[in-house]
Motif scaffolding. Structure first.
Motif, short mmCIF file in Angstrom:
data_model
loop_
_atom_site.label_atom_id
_atom_site.label_comp_id
_atom_site.label_asym_id
_atom_site.label_seq_id
_atom_site.Cartn_x
_atom_site.Cartn_y
_atom_site.Cartn_z
N GLY A 8 14.49 -64.11 89.61
CA GLY A 8 15.65 -65.02 89.44
C GLY A 8 15.08 -66.33 89.03
O GLY A 8 13.85 -66.52 89.28
N VAL A 9 16.08 -67.35 88.78
CA VAL A 9 15.68 -68.67 88.85
C VAL A 9 16.44 -69.75 89.98
O VAL A 9 17.60 -69.21 90.28
CB VAL A 9 16.25 -69.28 87.53
N SER A 42 18.33 -69.66 81.98
CA SER A 42 18.39 -68.57 82.23
C SER A 42 17.18 -67.51 81.28
O SER A 42 17.10 -66.36 81.64
CB SER A 42 19.69 -67.88 81.32
N TYR A 43 16.96 -68.13 80.48
CA TYR A 43 15.49 -67.71 79.70
C TYR A 43 14.13 -67.08 80.55
O TYR A 43 13.53 -66.48 80.27
CB TYR A 43 15.07 -68.54 78.53
N TYR A 44 14.32 -67.98 81.85
CA TYR A 44 13.37 -67.64 82.62
C TYR A 44 13.56 -66.27 83.47
O TYR A 44 12.90 -65.84 84.15
CB TYR A 44 13.03 -68.64 83.56
N THR A 45 14.70 -65.73 83.16
CA THR A 45 14.63 -64.34 83.74
C THR A 45 14.45 -63.50 82.47
O THR A 45 14.65 -62.18 82.84
CB THR A 45 16.31 -64.28 84.18
N GLY A 46 14.36 -63.62 81.51
CA GLY A 46 13.97 -62.93 80.52
C GLY A 46 12.96 -63.42 79.28
O GLY A 46 11.93 -62.89 79.81
N ILE A 47 13.34 -63.94 78.17
CA ILE A 47 12.28 -64.26 77.22
C ILE A 47 11.33 -65.05 77.83
O ILE A 47 9.99 -64.66 77.37
CB ILE A 47 12.95 -64.72 75.94
N LEU A 48 11.33 -65.85 78.88
CA LEU A 48 10.34 -66.83 79.29
C LEU A 48 9.76 -66.25 80.81
O LEU A 48 9.08 -66.99 81.52
CB LEU A 48 10.59 -68.09 79.33
N GLY A 49 10.43 -65.16 81.13
CA GLY A 49 10.16 -64.79 82.48
C GLY A 49 9.46 -63.38 82.66
O GLY A 49 8.63 -62.99 81.77
N GLU A 65 21.45 -62.42 75.42
CA GLU A 65 21.62 -62.28 76.72
C GLU A 65 23.06 -61.75 76.89
O GLU A 65 24.06 -62.03 76.24
CB GLU A 65 21.47 -63.59 77.37
N ASP A 66 23.14 -61.00 77.85
CA ASP A 66 24.34 -60.52 78.59
C ASP A 66 24.91 -61.15 79.86
O ASP A 66 24.02 -60.75 80.94
CB ASP A 66 24.52 -58.94 78.47
N ILE A 67 25.43 -62.13 80.20
CA ILE A 67 25.65 -62.93 81.28
C ILE A 67 26.86 -62.65 82.01
O ILE A 67 27.98 -62.78 81.30
CB ILE A 67 25.47 -64.36 81.02
N ALA A 68 26.63 -62.28 83.31
CA ALA A 68 27.87 -61.83 84.27
C ALA A 68 28.08 -63.17 84.98
O ALA A 68 26.96 -63.49 85.50
CB ALA A 68 27.74 -60.64 84.64
#
Length: 333
Positions: free
Chosen positions: A58-59, A105-112, A301-304
């Motif tokens: 998470g961030v 949010s990118y740090y949960t995905g593309i940068l994480g 991203e699919d953000i809930a």
């Protein structure tokens, strides 16, 4: 951090070397399912404890710190808990966020974790070469969408599989894959991977791998892995990132029948975990940030929204309900 007279005290106890954080974004990742099963013997992840919050990537924002590497106000990504505030005492594997000109949010995905997984699994494990033929399963997910774009930037021919028309269209039209198909519509995966079809003399040929696959980025397992093994070229490479089709099988996982291909095709098949490559994270950022800023790599991203939406978002991963990286927005700064 403790509750006193019904009020939460967000200050560290004296002498603590941990940090207190406010959680902002939580990451839903397929590997979390395996932590809901008690695993005997050595394992990369510990099993979740009933009655305790889930933990995952998470961030978060630092509210108090007893460690010299972090100070109040810092933004970090790494392992935290599915709760409003967390006390983190194991700081190994936490990364301070220095670049905020991209979405947090990118740090949960593309940068994480998923981004580093894609980068390490493709470049470090597969050792790709220009012009090679690359296949990616679960290709529209958090990792797969990046692997395909890395391969295209290298000049490879790239095909991905996904589970809906919407996802297949994303692969072709947004991420730049050469071809993509919906595996749910295929009754013969072995034949599908060999496919070479032309509906008219005047239309371009739709083809996947009539001459075989050089690199397979494995996210699925089961029948897909079995079909790929028969379609690999001699001396092909398989990077094993995950096997999401097997995580919810309660009895015996599906057996893979074609492992002899590893021998007579001299295939190199290697599993890996992202923690092994944390040391190259600065190098990874040096590559990824310019790609993002220059629009050379796209990310979906699919953000809930809200912690209450988290369980459904996590469960949805295993039926393919999400489109792109599944994230839970818990709080804004």
């Amino acid at each position: 951090m403790q509750v006193i007279n019904g009020t939460m005290n967000l200050k560290l106890q004296e002498g603590s070397h941990g940090i207190v954080v406010k959680n902002l974004y939580l990451s839903c990742d397929p590997y979390m399912r395996s932590r809901m099963t008690r695993v005997e013997g050595p394992n990369v992840f510990t099993s979740y404890s009933p009655g305790s919050p889930l933990t995952g990537f998470g961030v978060a924002k630092v509210l108090d710190s007893g460690h010299p590497n972090f100070k109040k106000g810092d933004l970090i990504w790494g392992t935290t808990s599915w709760e409003e505030y967390s006390l983190i005492t194991v700081l190994e594997g936490l990364f301070k966020i220095e670049h905020t000109d991209v979405p947090l949010s990118y740090y949960t995905g593309i940068l994480g974790m998923p981004g580093l997984t894609a980068y390490a699994g493709f470049y470090e494990v597969c050792s790709p070469k220009k012009g090679e033929y690359v296949f990616i399963s679960a290709a529209s997910g958090a990792v797969g969408q990046l692997v395909g774009q890395f391969a295209k930037l290298m000049g490879c021919y790239v095909v991905g599989s996904a589970g809906s028309k919407e996802k297949v269209d994303l692969l072709r039209n947004k991420f730049g894959f050469d071809e993509a198909f919906n595996y749910k519509e295929e009754t013969d995966l072995v034949g599908a991977l060999k496919r070479s079809v032309s509906s008219s003399l005047f239309l371009s040929v739709t083809w996947y791998f009539p001459e075989g696959i050089d690199i397979y980025f494995e996210n699925v397992g089961g029948e897909m892995l079995d079909a790929v093994l028969l379609n690999m070229k001699d001396h092909g490479r398989i990077s094993v990132c995950g096997q999401v089709s097997q995580y919810n099988i309660l009895d015996q996982p599906e057996g893979v029948q074609n492992l002899m291909c590893l021998i007579y095709k001299r295939i190199h098949m290697k599993g890996f975990v992202v923690f092994d490559y944390y040391n190259i994270y600065p190098k990874f950022l040096d590559v990824m940030l310019p790609y993002i800023r220059e629009g050379k790599i796209m990310y979906v991203e699919d953000i809930a929204e809200g912690l209450e939406s988290g369980p459904a978002a996590l469960v949805g991963l295993y039926s393919g309900r999400n489109v792109g990286k599944q994230v839970v927005l818990f709080a804004r700064e």
